[in-house]
Design a protein around this motif. Sequence first.
Motif, PDB file in Angstrom:
ATOM      1  N   LYS A 155      -7.076   6.445 -10.309  1.00 31.94           N
ATOM      2  CA  LYS A 155      -6.018   7.361 -10.696  1.00 31.94           C
ATOM      3  C   LYS A 155      -4.712   6.929 -10.046  1.00 31.94           C
ATOM      4  O   LYS A 155      -4.705   6.361  -8.966  1.00 31.94           O
ATOM      5  N   ALA A 156      -3.630   7.233 -10.694  1.00 29.63           N
ATOM      6  CA  ALA A 156      -2.329   6.839 -10.158  1.00 29.63           C
ATOM      7  C   ALA A 156      -2.090   7.552  -8.834  1.00 29.63           C
ATOM      8  O   ALA A 156      -2.055   8.765  -8.777  1.00 29.63           O
ATOM      9  N   GLY A 157      -1.965   6.770  -7.774  1.00 28.94           N
ATOM     10  CA  GLY A 157      -1.714   7.354  -6.464  1.00 28.94           C
ATOM     11  C   GLY A 157      -0.291   7.853  -6.381  1.00 28.94           C
ATOM     12  O   GLY A 157       0.642   7.083  -6.318  1.00 28.94           O
ATOM     13  N   GLY A 158      -0.107   9.168  -6.358  1.00 31.78           N
ATOM     14  CA  GLY A 158       1.230   9.721  -6.310  1.00 31.78           C
ATOM     15  C   GLY A 158       1.935   9.669  -7.648  1.00 31.78           C
ATOM     16  O   GLY A 158       3.116   9.961  -7.745  1.00 31.78           O
ATOM     17  N   GLY A 159       1.248   9.313  -8.694  1.00 27.84           N
ATOM     18  CA  GLY A 159       1.858   9.288 -10.011  1.00 27.84           C
ATOM     19  C   GLY A 159       2.450   7.947 -10.354  1.00 27.84           C
ATOM     20  O   GLY A 159       2.632   7.079  -9.505  1.00 27.84           O
ATOM     21  N   ALA A 160       2.758   7.774 -11.622  1.00 27.19           N
ATOM     22  CA  ALA A 160       3.367   6.526 -12.070  1.00 27.19           C
ATOM     23  C   ALA A 160       4.832   6.495 -11.645  1.00 27.19           C
ATOM     24  O   ALA A 160       5.504   7.509 -11.564  1.00 27.19           O
ATOM     25  N   LEU A 161       5.323   5.294 -11.380  1.00 29.56           N
ATOM     26  CA  LEU A 161       6.714   5.109 -10.997  1.00 29.56           C
ATOM     27  C   LEU A 161       7.343   4.120 -11.968  1.00 29.56           C
ATOM     28  O   LEU A 161       6.725   3.111 -12.313  1.00 29.56           O
ATOM     29  N   GLY A 193       0.794  -1.219   0.000  1.00 30.93           N
ATOM     30  CA  GLY A 193       0.000   0.000   0.000  1.00 30.93           C
ATOM     31  C   GLY A 193       0.821   1.261   0.000  1.00 30.93           C
ATOM     32  O   GLY A 193       0.283   2.370  -0.074  1.00 30.93           O
ATOM     33  N   ASP A 194       2.152   1.124   0.086  1.00 26.86           N
ATOM     34  CA  ASP A 194       2.981   2.318   0.180  1.00 26.86           C
ATOM     35  C   ASP A 194       4.253   2.216  -0.651  1.00 26.86           C
ATOM     36  O   ASP A 194       4.605   3.138  -1.374  1.00 26.86           O
ATOM     37  N   ASP A 195       4.944   1.084  -0.565  1.00 26.95           N
ATOM     38  CA  ASP A 195       6.259   0.947  -1.179  1.00 26.95           C
ATOM     39  C   ASP A 195       6.154   0.457  -2.620  1.00 26.95           C
ATOM     40  O   ASP A 195       6.351  -0.717  -2.910  1.00 26.95           O
ATOM     41  N   LEU A 196       5.847   1.372  -3.536  1.00 29.64           N
ATOM     42  CA  LEU A 196       5.746   1.001  -4.938  1.00 29.64           C
ATOM     43  C   LEU A 196       7.124   0.667  -5.504  1.00 29.64           C
ATOM     44  O   LEU A 196       7.253  -0.186  -6.382  1.00 29.64           O
ATOM     45  N   ASP A 197       8.164   1.337  -4.994  1.00 31.92           N
ATOM     46  CA  ASP A 197       9.535   1.023  -5.416  1.00 31.92           C
ATOM     47  C   ASP A 197       9.864  -0.434  -5.114  1.00 31.92           C
ATOM     48  O   ASP A 197      10.403  -1.155  -5.958  1.00 31.92           O
ATOM     49  N   ALA A 240       0.028   2.856  -8.412  1.00 30.91           N
ATOM     50  CA  ALA A 240      -0.684   2.553  -7.177  1.00 30.91           C
ATOM     51  C   ALA A 240      -2.103   3.057  -7.364  1.00 30.91           C
ATOM     52  O   ALA A 240      -2.318   4.248  -7.559  1.00 30.91           O
ATOM     53  N   LEU A 241      -3.059   2.152  -7.348  1.00 31.88           N
ATOM     54  CA  LEU A 241      -4.429   2.492  -7.702  1.00 31.88           C
ATOM     55  C   LEU A 241      -5.369   2.315  -6.527  1.00 31.88           C
ATOM     56  O   LEU A 241      -5.254   1.356  -5.761  1.00 31.88           O
ATOM     57  N   VAL A 242      -6.293   3.243  -6.399  1.00 34.00           N
ATOM     58  CA  VAL A 242      -7.366   3.097  -5.433  1.00 34.00           C
ATOM     59  C   VAL A 242      -8.438   2.234  -6.083  1.00 34.00           C
ATOM     60  O   VAL A 242      -8.965   2.569  -7.139  1.00 34.00           O
ATOM     61  N   GLY A 297     -11.364   1.085  -4.698  1.00 31.14           N
ATOM     62  CA  GLY A 297     -12.703   1.097  -4.144  1.00 31.14           C
ATOM     63  C   GLY A 297     -12.791   0.464  -2.781  1.00 31.14           C
ATOM     64  O   GLY A 297     -13.799   0.570  -2.102  1.00 31.14           O
ATOM     65  N   GLY A 298     -11.726  -0.192  -2.334  1.00 31.97           N
ATOM     66  CA  GLY A 298     -11.717  -0.795  -1.009  1.00 31.97           C
ATOM     67  C   GLY A 298     -10.919   0.059  -0.048  1.00 31.97           C
ATOM     68  O   GLY A 298     -10.638   1.226  -0.281  1.00 31.97           O
ATOM     69  N   THR A 299     -10.503  -0.548   1.053  1.00 30.79           N
ATOM     70  CA  THR A 299      -9.760   0.200   2.053  1.00 30.79           C
ATOM     71  C   THR A 299      -8.273   0.229   1.761  1.00 30.79           C
ATOM     72  O   THR A 299      -7.538   0.975   2.389  1.00 30.79           O
ATOM     73  N   ALA A 300      -7.811  -0.599   0.849  1.00 34.83           N
ATOM     74  CA  ALA A 300      -6.387  -0.676   0.560  1.00 34.83           C
ATOM     75  C   ALA A 300      -6.122  -0.330  -0.888  1.00 34.83           C
ATOM     76  O   ALA A 300      -7.009  -0.361  -1.726  1.00 34.83           O
ATOM     77  N   ALA A 301      -4.877   0.035  -1.162  1.00 33.11           N
ATOM     78  CA  ALA A 301      -4.477   0.326  -2.526  1.00 33.11           C
ATOM     79  C   ALA A 301      -3.972  -0.945  -3.181  1.00 33.11           C
ATOM     80  O   ALA A 301      -3.521  -1.873  -2.526  1.00 33.11           O
ATOM     81  N   ALA A 302      -4.083  -0.984  -4.478  1.00 31.58           N
ATOM     82  CA  ALA A 302      -3.533  -2.093  -5.246  1.00 31.58           C
ATOM     83  C   ALA A 302      -2.451  -1.525  -6.152  1.00 31.58           C
ATOM     84  O   ALA A 302      -2.406  -0.327  -6.420  1.00 31.58           O
ATOM     85  N   ALA A 303      -1.578  -2.366  -6.598  1.00 33.09           N
ATOM     86  CA  ALA A 303      -0.523  -1.929  -7.494  1.00 33.09           C
ATOM     87  C   ALA A 303      -0.562  -2.755  -8.764  1.00 33.09           C
ATOM     88  O   ALA A 303      -0.892  -3.932  -8.740  1.00 33.09           O
ATOM     89  N   VAL A 304      -0.244  -2.110  -9.856  1.00 33.27           N
ATOM     90  CA  VAL A 304      -0.217  -2.776 -11.147  1.00 33.27           C
ATOM     91  C   VAL A 304       1.147  -2.530 -11.772  1.00 33.27           C
ATOM     92  O   VAL A 304       1.586  -1.375 -11.892  1.00 33.27           O
TER      93      VAL A 304
END
Length: 779
Positions: free
Chosen positions: A654-660, A475-479, A669-671, A673-680
């Motif tokens: 929308k890209a959470g914090g932008g694309a990395l 949910g946070d460390d996209l790197d 990092a995408l919202v 609709g739930g309580t957590a973020a997902a990553a693609v």
Amino acid sequence: MSGRGAIAFEEVLHLQLGKLEEAIGEWDTQVQRLESMKENAAGMARRTRSASWAGANADVTIPFVTEQADQFDAAHKQARTLRELCRDGHGRLKHAKDRLTNLVEIEAPELGVHVSATGQVTSDLEGLDAETRRARQDAVVEVSGRITDILRTVAEDDAEIAQALRAAMGTDPDRFTAVEYTSVQQATLAREDADALMERMARGEELPDDELHDIALLLELHADDPAFAERIATGLGPQGVLDFWTDVSRSRDQPPGSSEWESAAALQTSLGQVLGTATQSDSAAMDAWERDMTALGDERVGGPDGPYGFQTMSALMHRGDYDTDFLLEYGDALLTFEREDDRSPAQLWDSDPSLRLNFVESAFPGGEALEGDWGRDPVVGFMQGLGHNPEASTQFFAPPDDYAPTDTFERPPNRFDPADDNEQVNAHLDYLATDREWWLSNDHHGGPDPLNVHPAFGDALFAAATGREAGGFDGDDLDGFLATGDRRTADTAAVMSQVMHLYGSREPNLLAGQPEMAADLAAMTGLYMDDINYAMSGQTEGARAENGQVFGSAYEDRLDNGFFNTARFLNVLGQEETGHGVLTQAQELYTAGVLAGIEPTGQEAYDGGVDAIRTSAEVRGLLDQSLVARIEHDFGEQSKEAERALAQSSGWAKAGGGALVGAGLGGLALVTGGTAAAAVAVPIAAGATPPLIGEFMNQSIDDFSRHEADDTEVRMSRMEFYSAGETATTQLKETFDETIEESLPAGSTIDDSAADLHGAYRLGRDLISITHGPSTPGN
């Protein structure tokens, strides 16, 4: 360092440590050599995974090189451990020798005591007064005791050093063991902890909450220690493991959130991790353990009313990295047992509605935790195990290889050909996706709750099709999520090909009944956007081949389900709000990466970029039309409810914090609709410039923002929705032209017409009528 028990006085006094010093130096040299070899092997493994292997060569070479890379890493760890143990052992023995030498040569003479060459302590008492005589006699006793203490310490140290070295050597003579000890004391502590834990665990249900907590902490402390893990697993034995966890879980009566529940959850997690580590050993003892555990799967634990072995063991698979061969054999046995039983899965496994085996949560991607899963369904725990081991998951869902090649076409084993009408998908995949009745074991004594599908199945498929462990984003460390890189292979692509065929062509209504799968399927698809775009770039193989350079393959094969099969899959996935949101963002990032990687060398390079944008417009048009058709089917064509749903969907993700952008991968990092973020994760073209990708992404974001559910008056007509989608690709084109125009050689032509992109977007929209004919979404 023999570990043989009593050690003679003269052995310690005249102890020669030169050979041990030489051994430390040699191990130090070996560590340095293996460090370089490990790095080279890891690089070779990365290159092997990205090379264009084919046929049997792909099936043999890639696993072999990867395994050898793992062995170099294990060899480096083992060598480092042996060096540290020798170094620590040398220090211990030298300290003992120095103590003894100092006692014999300095301290004893000062006390009027003599120590012989064999360690006999005497004193000349002739002519001494009574007080001095008593002092000398006391000194003899003291020196003798100190000598005995030193010799006992040396014997203990010698035994501990020998045992630590044996543990570091592992139990398999043909493989290196990734044991990491920095001192003899650490190795000794691990052994002592293992023995103490097994004594306590033998008490099972008698253990109080605070002891469970302590056991969980000790298991967690040593969870990555192969020697400790194997000692626990083989010490308890398969039956002991099943008895212990069944007894413990049956005795926990407190509700979720209580301290007792949390202690059980921690114990389940740490024990699962320890057992997973133990199965990584290829020793004869662990091979027997795995066979016996699988054989106990269809037997009851603790009597005729107890759970099946499969249920208890699978509950422990919710956590831990289990060995590939063990998972494959265990999974085959589990599903065979379930499918051969005449009862439904719920009837088979839910015979005791009071049985609780699971205390940890599982969740749908980006959604709420799945509450009340008491762990009676062993397939769920096994799926979790596959989700943590992509290699095992890929093999478990591999296409069947019992096909008969034709005279004109011979594909390598374990490849899937969606164009062959007689081609069968993997039997496990077919059963779990289409036939199995999923259910949730809970605390409602009225019976099990039916489920469309369990999220663990999506986790296992994600791992199988991408080569990446499920749940790798916190949910946070996209790197960190992107750091593992692109791990696709021909084998993962074969799984993805089956999934696309199953959900897109063979069972086009399947996803409508399993909407929870949309997030995992979309995340899997995002990682194959290069192959998806290649397939959508032309309706024939010849037309697609012309775009091979534009949509290059980043691994040793290419997923090619063909134009229409791919379009059908996108149509199905695009009907789900989650699928549409993830794929439109992934498509945008992928195309931006292609454009950012184009060198402005001339007209051909520019036209390649335009082709990429045109294909992107076609994919976006298909996805948009799919969602519109589904929403209008659900709410009524051009109704207020449909327009509200379109408005809400327009900015769904929308890209959470932008694309990395990382090495070969981009991420969003995408919202969801739930309580957590997902990553693609999305493949990025080699040489693409990250800042330029960000510029493309930022310029192409439309003006529509996500609307909350209570914004009931915010509406969007279908034409406005289409306009937003078309504008996104148009803005990509405009940004591309502005970026590349000044760098193009003279004579190159910039095409500023929007009509071509409009036609591509409209073609994509029209594809919905030819992908599944006149069928209505959701029917």
